[in-house]
Design a protein around this motif. Structure first.
Motif, PDB file in Angstrom:
ATOM      1  N   GLY A  52      16.864  18.845  31.970  1.00  0.00           N
ATOM      2  CA  GLY A  52      17.625  17.966  32.725  1.00  0.00           C
ATOM      3  C   GLY A  52      17.906  16.687  31.666  1.00  0.00           C
ATOM      4  N   LEU A  53      17.832  17.002  30.340  1.00  0.00           N
ATOM      5  CA  LEU A  53      18.038  15.775  29.505  1.00  0.00           C
ATOM      6  C   LEU A  53      19.443  15.789  29.077  1.00  0.00           C
ATOM      7  N   LEU A  54      20.169  17.121  29.273  1.00  0.00           N
ATOM      8  CA  LEU A  54      21.574  17.411  28.881  1.00  0.00           C
ATOM      9  C   LEU A  54      22.125  18.102  29.986  1.00  0.00           C
ATOM     10  N   LYS A 100      15.645  10.880  38.474  1.00  0.00           N
ATOM     11  CA  LYS A 100      16.472   9.533  38.163  1.00  0.00           C
ATOM     12  C   LYS A 100      17.012   9.754  36.720  1.00  0.00           C
ATOM     13  N   ARG A 101      16.265  10.099  35.646  1.00  0.00           N
ATOM     14  CA  ARG A 101      16.816  10.112  34.225  1.00  0.00           C
ATOM     15  C   ARG A 101      18.018  11.220  34.200  1.00  0.00           C
ATOM     16  N   SER A 102      17.789  12.189  34.764  1.00  0.00           N
ATOM     17  CA  SER A 102      18.803  13.211  34.784  1.00  0.00           C
ATOM     18  C   SER A 102      20.275  12.838  35.355  1.00  0.00           C
ATOM     19  N   PRO A 123      25.738   8.843  25.904  1.00  0.00           N
ATOM     20  CA  PRO A 123      25.846   7.398  26.274  1.00  0.00           C
ATOM     21  C   PRO A 123      24.526   6.792  26.763  1.00  0.00           C
ATOM     22  N   TYR A 124      24.065   7.241  27.747  1.00  0.00           N
ATOM     23  CA  TYR A 124      22.812   6.542  28.370  1.00  0.00           C
ATOM     24  C   TYR A 124      21.660   6.689  27.504  1.00  0.00           C
ATOM     25  N   ILE A 125      21.180   7.635  26.629  1.00  0.00           N
ATOM     26  CA  ILE A 125      20.203   7.684  25.794  1.00  0.00           C
ATOM     27  C   ILE A 125      20.581   6.453  24.379  1.00  0.00           C
ATOM     28  N   ARG A 135      14.261   0.407  11.819  1.00  0.00           N
ATOM     29  CA  ARG A 135      13.203   0.761  10.706  1.00  0.00           C
ATOM     30  C   ARG A 135      12.066   1.471  11.621  1.00  0.00           C
ATOM     31  N   LEU A 136      11.828   1.192  12.827  1.00  0.00           N
ATOM     32  CA  LEU A 136      10.810   1.829  13.622  1.00  0.00           C
ATOM     33  C   LEU A 136      11.242   3.186  13.932  1.00  0.00           C
ATOM     34  N   ILE A 137      12.499   3.303  13.964  1.00  0.00           N
ATOM     35  CA  ILE A 137      13.236   4.835  14.399  1.00  0.00           C
ATOM     36  C   ILE A 137      12.811   5.779  13.205  1.00  0.00           C
ATOM     37  N   LYS A 143      10.596   9.518  12.344  1.00  0.00           N
ATOM     38  CA  LYS A 143      11.617  10.368  11.637  1.00  0.00           C
ATOM     39  C   LYS A 143      12.999  10.232  12.429  1.00  0.00           C
ATOM     40  N   GLY A 144      13.313  10.119  13.609  1.00  0.00           N
ATOM     41  CA  GLY A 144      14.165  10.073  14.199  1.00  0.00           C
ATOM     42  C   GLY A 144      14.213   9.727  15.715  1.00  0.00           C
ATOM     43  N   LEU A 145      15.455   9.348  16.265  1.00  0.00           N
ATOM     44  CA  LEU A 145      15.169   9.335  17.660  1.00  0.00           C
ATOM     45  C   LEU A 145      15.090  10.673  18.371  1.00  0.00           C
ATOM     46  N   PHE A 146      15.391  11.713  17.737  1.00  0.00           N
ATOM     47  CA  PHE A 146      15.273  13.253  18.510  1.00  0.00           C
ATOM     48  C   PHE A 146      13.732  13.251  18.729  1.00  0.00           C
ATOM     49  N   ASN A 147      12.756  12.514  18.046  1.00  0.00           N
ATOM     50  CA  ASN A 147      11.361  12.988  18.246  1.00  0.00           C
ATOM     51  C   ASN A 147      10.965  12.157  19.503  1.00  0.00           C
ATOM     52  N   CYS A 148      11.336  12.418  20.606  1.00  0.00           N
ATOM     53  CA  CYS A 148      10.831  11.769  21.807  1.00  0.00           C
ATOM     54  C   CYS A 148       9.427  11.301  21.850  1.00  0.00           C
ATOM     55  N   THR A 149       8.713  12.439  21.556  1.00  0.00           N
ATOM     56  CA  THR A 149       7.188  12.438  21.844  1.00  0.00           C
ATOM     57  C   THR A 149       6.348  11.414  20.897  1.00  0.00           C
ATOM     58  N   ALA A 150       7.102  11.096  19.854  1.00  0.00           N
ATOM     59  CA  ALA A 150       6.572  10.136  18.934  1.00  0.00           C
ATOM     60  C   ALA A 150       6.261   8.713  19.612  1.00  0.00           C
ATOM     61  N   CYS A 151       7.102   8.314  20.716  1.00  0.00           N
ATOM     62  CA  CYS A 151       7.140   7.166  21.062  1.00  0.00           C
ATOM     63  C   CYS A 151       6.790   7.314  22.631  1.00  0.00           C
ATOM     64  N   HIS A 152       7.255   8.322  23.356  1.00  0.00           N
ATOM     65  CA  HIS A 152       7.028   8.401  24.805  1.00  0.00           C
ATOM     66  C   HIS A 152       5.910   9.326  24.941  1.00  0.00           C
ATOM     67  N   TYR A 160       9.237   9.152  31.281  1.00  0.00           N
ATOM     68  CA  TYR A 160       9.660   8.566  30.144  1.00  0.00           C
ATOM     69  C   TYR A 160       9.578   6.804  30.461  1.00  0.00           C
ATOM     70  N   LYS A 161       8.515   6.666  31.318  1.00  0.00           N
ATOM     71  CA  LYS A 161       8.324   5.207  31.807  1.00  0.00           C
ATOM     72  C   LYS A 161       8.106   4.262  30.675  1.00  0.00           C
ATOM     73  N   GLU A 162       9.039   3.003  30.973  1.00  0.00           N
ATOM     74  CA  GLU A 162       8.442   2.126  29.694  1.00  0.00           C
ATOM     75  C   GLU A 162       7.201   1.732  29.639  1.00  0.00           C
TER      76      GLU A 162
HETATM   77  C1  HEC Z   1      11.131   4.993  18.413  1.00  0.00           C
HETATM   78  C2  HEC Z   1      10.440   5.040  19.488  1.00  0.00           C
HETATM   79  C3  HEC Z   1      11.500   6.131  20.647  1.00  0.00           C
HETATM   80  C4  HEC Z   1      11.865   7.391  20.446  1.00  0.00           C
HETATM   81  C5  HEC Z   1      11.700   8.320  19.279  1.00  0.00           C
HETATM   82  C6  HEC Z   1      12.469   7.680  21.531  1.00  0.00           C
HETATM   83  N1  HEC Z   1      12.615   6.414  22.662  1.00  0.00           N
HETATM   84 FE1  HEC Z   1      13.068   6.517  24.462  1.00  0.00          FE
HETATM   85  N2  HEC Z   1      12.837   4.560  24.381  1.00  0.00           N
HETATM   86  C7  HEC Z   1      11.977   3.890  23.586  1.00  0.00           C
HETATM   87  C8  HEC Z   1      12.018   2.432  24.165  1.00  0.00           C
HETATM   88  C9  HEC Z   1      11.274   1.428  23.125  1.00  0.00           C
HETATM   89  C10 HEC Z   1      12.550   2.547  25.255  1.00  0.00           C
HETATM   90  C11 HEC Z   1      12.582   0.954  26.176  1.00  0.00           C
HETATM   91  C12 HEC Z   1      14.172   0.658  26.084  1.00  0.00           C
HETATM   92  C13 HEC Z   1      13.884  -0.830  27.096  1.00  0.00           C
HETATM   93  O1  HEC Z   1      14.121  -0.410  28.238  1.00  0.00           O
HETATM   94  O2  HEC Z   1      14.085  -1.782  26.458  1.00  0.00           O
HETATM   95  C14 HEC Z   1      13.011   3.585  25.665  1.00  0.00           C
HETATM   96  C15 HEC Z   1      13.713   3.903  26.623  1.00  0.00           C
HETATM   97  C16 HEC Z   1      13.988   5.531  27.138  1.00  0.00           C
HETATM   98  C17 HEC Z   1      14.391   5.682  28.492  1.00  0.00           C
HETATM   99  C18 HEC Z   1      14.559   4.868  29.615  1.00  0.00           C
HETATM  100  C19 HEC Z   1      13.512   4.376  30.163  1.00  0.00           C
HETATM  101  C20 HEC Z   1      13.365   3.378  31.259  1.00  0.00           C
HETATM  102  O3  HEC Z   1      12.312   3.253  31.917  1.00  0.00           O
HETATM  103  O4  HEC Z   1      14.296   2.680  31.309  1.00  0.00           O
HETATM  104  C21 HEC Z   1      14.396   7.046  28.522  1.00  0.00           C
HETATM  105  C22 HEC Z   1      15.034   8.076  29.707  1.00  0.00           C
HETATM  106  C23 HEC Z   1      14.201   7.407  27.316  1.00  0.00           C
HETATM  107  N3  HEC Z   1      13.761   6.695  26.282  1.00  0.00           N
HETATM  108  C24 HEC Z   1      14.090   8.828  26.661  1.00  0.00           C
HETATM  109  C25 HEC Z   1      14.161   9.298  25.518  1.00  0.00           C
HETATM  110  C26 HEC Z   1      14.314  10.669  24.754  1.00  0.00           C
HETATM  111  C27 HEC Z   1      14.716  11.719  25.798  1.00  0.00           C
HETATM  112  C28 HEC Z   1      14.119  10.720  23.744  1.00  0.00           C
HETATM  113  C29 HEC Z   1      14.020  11.818  22.744  1.00  0.00           C
HETATM  114  C30 HEC Z   1      15.279  12.574  22.762  1.00  0.00           C
HETATM  115  C31 HEC Z   1      13.789   9.266  23.215  1.00  0.00           C
HETATM  116  N4  HEC Z   1      13.743   8.604  24.266  1.00  0.00           N
HETATM  117  C32 HEC Z   1      13.184   8.786  22.028  1.00  0.00           C
HETATM  118  C33 HEC Z   1      11.635   4.505  22.363  1.00  0.00           C
HETATM  119  C34 HEC Z   1      11.654   5.454  21.871  1.00  0.00           C
END
Ligand code: HEC
Ligand code: HEC
Length: 175
Positions: A52-54, A100-102, A123-125, A135-137, A143-152, A160-162
């Motif tokens: 549901g992410l793509l 919602k996120r999908s 565009p959304y992501i 620098r935090l990414i 390593k990169g934004l692809f690594n969702c689990t590093a932050c979420h 993926y709640k804030e």
């Molecule tokens: C470096 C840390 C980091 C990584 C890696 C990252 N995210 Fe996030 N993500 C964030 C932060 C911080 C926010 C909050 C941005 C804001 O709303 O100000 C966010 C917001 C989001 C949101 C919206 C949440 C909301 O409540 O508005 C989604 C969905 C999301 N990320 C999905 C992903 C996915 C999927 C990936 C991997 C492909 C990913 N993120 C990778 C840090 C990260």
């Protein structure tokens, strides 16, 4: 007359919110992965991204290039391929609009004319992450934004709640 009033109220409600008519039965996040084969085959190098992410168009692009997958070979056996392909297609973003996120990801695709091959190119992501200092990414722990689990912290569950975000060497995100 009554019906017309109801109709006007509905239109008013719908246009006041970018979720249109979906809001009433909206579920948070994205649908968790519920396919063992997909989970096993696609989680060796990164966590198994929820289908549901793509959108299906993008997934098709990813799946038709598995032998040349971001610089690696991620091919799977033919019989597994068909099952994985089917699972992803049936659960892609535009087929899971009650999440919602999908819904947001699928809707954002109308802003671009190309078919992207990554969640981080939608565009959304891109928009949701454009305030994070690079620098935090790029840091070693992420390593990169692809690594969702590093932050979420709950990404594997499709959440993926804030309030669940914790960036390494930074902590909780408040904006
Ligand atoms: C470096 C840390 C980091 C990584 C890696 C990252 N995210 Fe996030 N993500 C964030 C932060 C911080 C926010 C909050 C941005 C804001 O709303 O100000 C966010 C917001 C989001 C949101 C919206 C949440 C909301 O409540 O508005 C989604 C969905 C999301 N990320 C999905 C992903 C996915 C999927 C990936 C991997 C492909 C990913 N993120 C990778 C840090 C990260
Ligand atoms: C051999 C390791 C490996 C396997 C197995 C693998 N991937 Fe990947 N995948 C990668 C790498 C490397 C990247 C790029 C990460 C980066 O941006 O640096 C990636 C990125 C992705 C992305 C884009 C993430 C983003 O940036 O938004 C998707 C989608 C994806 N993989 C899907 C899959 C699927 C589906 C499977 C199972 C069929 C799979 N991967 C199996 C290594 C792998």
């Amino acid at each position: 007359m009554k019906y017309i009033l109801v109709l006007i109220l509905m239109i008013g409600f719908n246009f006041a919110d970018d979720d249109y008519g979906y809001k009433a039965y909206s579920k948070n996040g994205v649908k968790p992965v519920d396919n063992e084969l997909y989970q096993n085959e696609c989680s060796a190098c990164h966590f198994a991204y929820q289908p549901g992410l793509l959108t299906s168009k993008s997934w098709d692009k990813v799946m038709t290039n598995l032998d040349n997958h971001f610089g690696t070979d991620a091919s799977v056996l033919d019989e597994d391929y068909n099952l994985i392909y089917k699972y992803i297609m049936e659960n892609s973003a535009e087929k899971a609009m009650d999440y919602k996120r999908s819904r947001r990801i699928a809707s954002s695709m109308s802003y671009i004319s190309t078919t992207v091959d990554a969640i981080t190119k939608t565009p959304y992501i891109i928009k949701k992450h454009d305030e994070i200092p690079p620098r935090l990414i790029k840091q070693e722990e992420v390593k990169g934004l692809f690594n969702c689990t590093a932050c979420h912290t709950q990404a594997k569950k499709g959440s993926y709640k804030e309030s669940e975000i914790k960036i390494p060497n930074y902590g909780r995100w408040d904006d």
